[in-house]
Structure formats: structure tokens, C-alpha cells
Design a protein around this motif. Sequence first.
Motif, mmCIF file in Angstrom:
data_model
loop_
_atom_site.group_PDB
_atom_site.id
_atom_site.type_symbol
_atom_site.label_atom_id
_atom_site.label_comp_id
_atom_site.label_asym_id
_atom_site.label_seq_id
_atom_site.Cartn_x
_atom_site.Cartn_y
_atom_site.Cartn_z
ATOM 1 N N TYR A 138 4.627 -0.464 -8.779
ATOM 2 C CA TYR A 138 6.049 -0.754 -8.548
ATOM 3 C C TYR A 138 6.875 0.535 -8.579
ATOM 4 O O TYR A 138 7.701 0.787 -7.696
ATOM 5 C CB TYR A 138 6.558 -1.743 -9.605
ATOM 6 N N ASN A 139 6.643 1.372 -9.604
ATOM 7 C CA ASN A 139 7.392 2.632 -9.727
ATOM 8 C C ASN A 139 7.128 3.550 -8.538
ATOM 9 O O ASN A 139 8.059 4.212 -8.039
ATOM 10 C CB ASN A 139 7.046 3.333 -11.042
ATOM 11 N N ASP A 140 5.874 3.605 -8.061
ATOM 12 C CA ASP A 140 5.550 4.443 -6.900
ATOM 13 C C ASP A 140 6.331 3.986 -5.666
ATOM 14 O O ASP A 140 6.916 4.804 -4.949
ATOM 15 C CB ASP A 140 4.047 4.415 -6.602
ATOM 16 N N TYR A 141 6.342 2.666 -5.395
ATOM 17 C CA TYR A 141 7.068 2.163 -4.227
ATOM 18 C C TYR A 141 8.573 2.407 -4.357
ATOM 19 O O TYR A 141 9.247 2.744 -3.377
ATOM 20 C CB TYR A 141 6.795 0.658 -4.021
ATOM 21 N N MET A 142 9.109 2.274 -5.572
ATOM 22 C CA MET A 142 10.548 2.507 -5.761
ATOM 23 C C MET A 142 10.895 3.983 -5.555
ATOM 24 O O MET A 142 11.930 4.312 -4.949
ATOM 25 C CB MET A 142 11.004 2.038 -7.151
ATOM 26 N N ARG A 143 10.053 4.918 -6.022
ATOM 27 C CA ARG A 143 10.287 6.350 -5.793
ATOM 28 C C ARG A 143 10.245 6.662 -4.296
ATOM 29 O O ARG A 143 11.070 7.426 -3.783
ATOM 30 C CB ARG A 143 9.243 7.182 -6.526
ATOM 31 N N LEU A 144 9.267 6.075 -3.595
ATOM 32 C CA LEU A 144 9.177 6.293 -2.145
ATOM 33 C C LEU A 144 10.409 5.726 -1.437
ATOM 34 O O LEU A 144 10.948 6.343 -0.506
ATOM 35 C CB LEU A 144 7.894 5.647 -1.582
ATOM 36 N N TYR A 153 9.175 0.114 1.822
ATOM 37 C CA TYR A 153 8.777 0.429 0.449
ATOM 38 C C TYR A 153 9.474 -0.501 -0.541
ATOM 39 O O TYR A 153 8.882 -0.926 -1.528
ATOM 40 C CB TYR A 153 9.083 1.882 0.109
ATOM 41 N N LYS A 154 10.737 -0.838 -0.281
ATOM 42 C CA LYS A 154 11.484 -1.752 -1.154
ATOM 43 C C LYS A 154 10.846 -3.147 -1.097
ATOM 44 O O LYS A 154 10.706 -3.814 -2.131
ATOM 45 C CB LYS A 154 12.953 -1.800 -0.709
ATOM 46 N N THR A 155 10.415 -3.615 0.077
ATOM 47 C CA THR A 155 9.774 -4.921 0.228
ATOM 48 C C THR A 155 8.463 -4.965 -0.548
ATOM 49 O O THR A 155 8.164 -5.946 -1.249
ATOM 50 C CB THR A 155 9.516 -5.217 1.719
ATOM 51 N N LYS A 156 7.672 -3.876 -0.449
ATOM 52 C CA LYS A 156 6.404 -3.821 -1.192
ATOM 53 C C LYS A 156 6.644 -3.781 -2.694
ATOM 54 O O LYS A 156 5.918 -4.413 -3.469
ATOM 55 C CB LYS A 156 5.589 -2.613 -0.744
ATOM 56 N N ALA A 157 7.699 -3.058 -3.126
ATOM 57 C CA ALA A 157 8.034 -3.000 -4.548
ATOM 58 C C ALA A 157 8.435 -4.378 -5.056
ATOM 59 O O ALA A 157 8.038 -4.786 -6.158
ATOM 60 C CB ALA A 157 9.154 -1.991 -4.783
ATOM 61 N N ASP A 158 9.207 -5.127 -4.268
ATOM 62 C CA ASP A 158 9.614 -6.479 -4.661
ATOM 63 C C ASP A 158 8.396 -7.415 -4.766
ATOM 64 O O ASP A 158 8.335 -8.251 -5.672
ATOM 65 C CB ASP A 158 10.627 -7.040 -3.655
ATOM 66 N N ALA A 159 7.452 -7.260 -3.845
ATOM 67 C CA ALA A 159 6.239 -8.081 -3.892
ATOM 68 C C ALA A 159 5.434 -7.787 -5.157
ATOM 69 O O ALA A 159 4.918 -8.700 -5.816
ATOM 70 C CB ALA A 159 5.386 -7.832 -2.657
ATOM 71 N N VAL A 160 5.346 -6.486 -5.514
ATOM 72 C CA VAL A 160 4.624 -6.102 -6.735
ATOM 73 C C VAL A 160 5.353 -6.652 -7.956
ATOM 74 O O VAL A 160 4.722 -7.135 -8.907
ATOM 75 C CB VAL A 160 4.466 -4.566 -6.817
ATOM 76 N N ARG A 165 5.656 -10.414 -12.543
ATOM 77 C CA ARG A 165 6.270 -11.530 -13.280
ATOM 78 C C ARG A 165 5.272 -12.683 -13.440
ATOM 79 O O ARG A 165 5.206 -13.312 -14.497
ATOM 80 C CB ARG A 165 7.523 -12.013 -12.556
ATOM 81 N N ARG A 166 4.518 -12.956 -12.371
ATOM 82 C CA ARG A 166 3.522 -14.026 -12.419
ATOM 83 C C ARG A 166 2.447 -13.704 -13.457
ATOM 84 O O ARG A 166 2.046 -14.549 -14.256
ATOM 85 C CB ARG A 166 2.901 -14.207 -11.037
ATOM 86 N N GLU A 167 1.954 -12.462 -13.461
ATOM 87 C CA GLU A 167 0.919 -12.045 -14.409
ATOM 88 C C GLU A 167 1.437 -12.080 -15.847
ATOM 89 O O GLU A 167 0.733 -12.473 -16.765
ATOM 90 C CB GLU A 167 0.398 -10.649 -14.082
ATOM 91 N N ALA A 168 2.702 -11.676 -16.040
ATOM 92 C CA ALA A 168 3.271 -11.640 -17.381
ATOM 93 C C ALA A 168 3.497 -13.048 -17.926
ATOM 94 O O ALA A 168 3.373 -13.274 -19.141
ATOM 95 C CB ALA A 168 4.592 -10.870 -17.365
#
Length: 170
Positions: A138-144, A153-160, A165-168
Motif C-alpha cells: 500500500y505504501n509503495d503504491y501511495m508513494r508512486l 497507482y491510487k486505484t491499486k493502493a485502494d485495492a490493497v 481491511r478484509r485480512e484484519a
Amino acid sequence: MKTEFAFGDIVSVAGYENRIFYVDAWSEIKRTEEWGVSEYVEVELTDAINGEFLDAFETDLRLVCRKQFAEDYLLEYDETNYPEPTGVALHFADIFPTLPSVESVAEIGKGLKKVASVMAKKKAQDEVKQIDELLDEYNDYMRLHEAFGDVEYKTKADAVLTKLRREASE
């Protein structure tokens, strides 16, 4: 149809020489076929010495001893040359010659608790590792996204983030 044997009688069976059986139950069979009707009695038996089960026709049986005298008969019966069972009956004494001691069962229980504890720790470590990897992604996609302004990159970050959230929550 009347059988000549009673429950608990000791009988011998044709084809099973030198063996004796208890009469456990019988079935009166009436069989209707194209060419006629036949009636016969099928008897369920238990070997009096080794406990093997057997089904036989009443016509194959010979009375050895009536039920009321069976106990006395067996007390005097010579088992020295008694034949081995012929079937594939399971004898638990052969499978489990001795039961485990209370101490050994307690040790096995302690070992199982230790294994369960180790497995629970391993699972928790795996979950933490998976969440850490998702946070890194998530942090990598947000930096990109911040560096290049690309919406992909924002769409991929949102998907991650959704996956995180699902995993947590599990």
C-alpha cells in the motif's frame, strides 16, 4: 417354522470340525423364486472359545450342549488343540496387546499442547507477516501515486487497502 435350537445352546457346525459355537439368533427365511418357494432357517453363531462370528444353515448344525449346561461343559472343555479362527475377524487384543499407561498418555497430551501452541504462534506470525506485506505494498503504491500523480497507482493502493481491511477483520 420351528427351530430345534435355543439361544445360548452350544452347537457344532459342518465344515468347522473341532469347534463349538453359541447360538445367538436365527432368521426364518421364506424365499420365493420363479420355480417355487423354499423355507429355511439361517443361524447366527459366535465361537465359544475365540469369539469369531459365523452364519450357518440350521441343517448344518448339531447340538452339543443345551444352554443350561453350557457353563459346566465349557469349564471341562479341552482347548489345547482348538483351531485358529478361519475368518478375517479383528481381535482387539492382537491390535492393542497392552493399553498405554496413564503416564504415557499424559506425556502425549503435554506434547500435543506444545505442538498446538507452536502451531498457533506460527499462524499468528504468518498473519502478521501478510499484513506487513500488504502495508508495504500500500505504501509503495501511495508513494508512486504522489511522485507521478498516476491514478492507476491510487486505484491499486485502494485495492490493497480493501484487502488489508478484509485480512484484519478475519
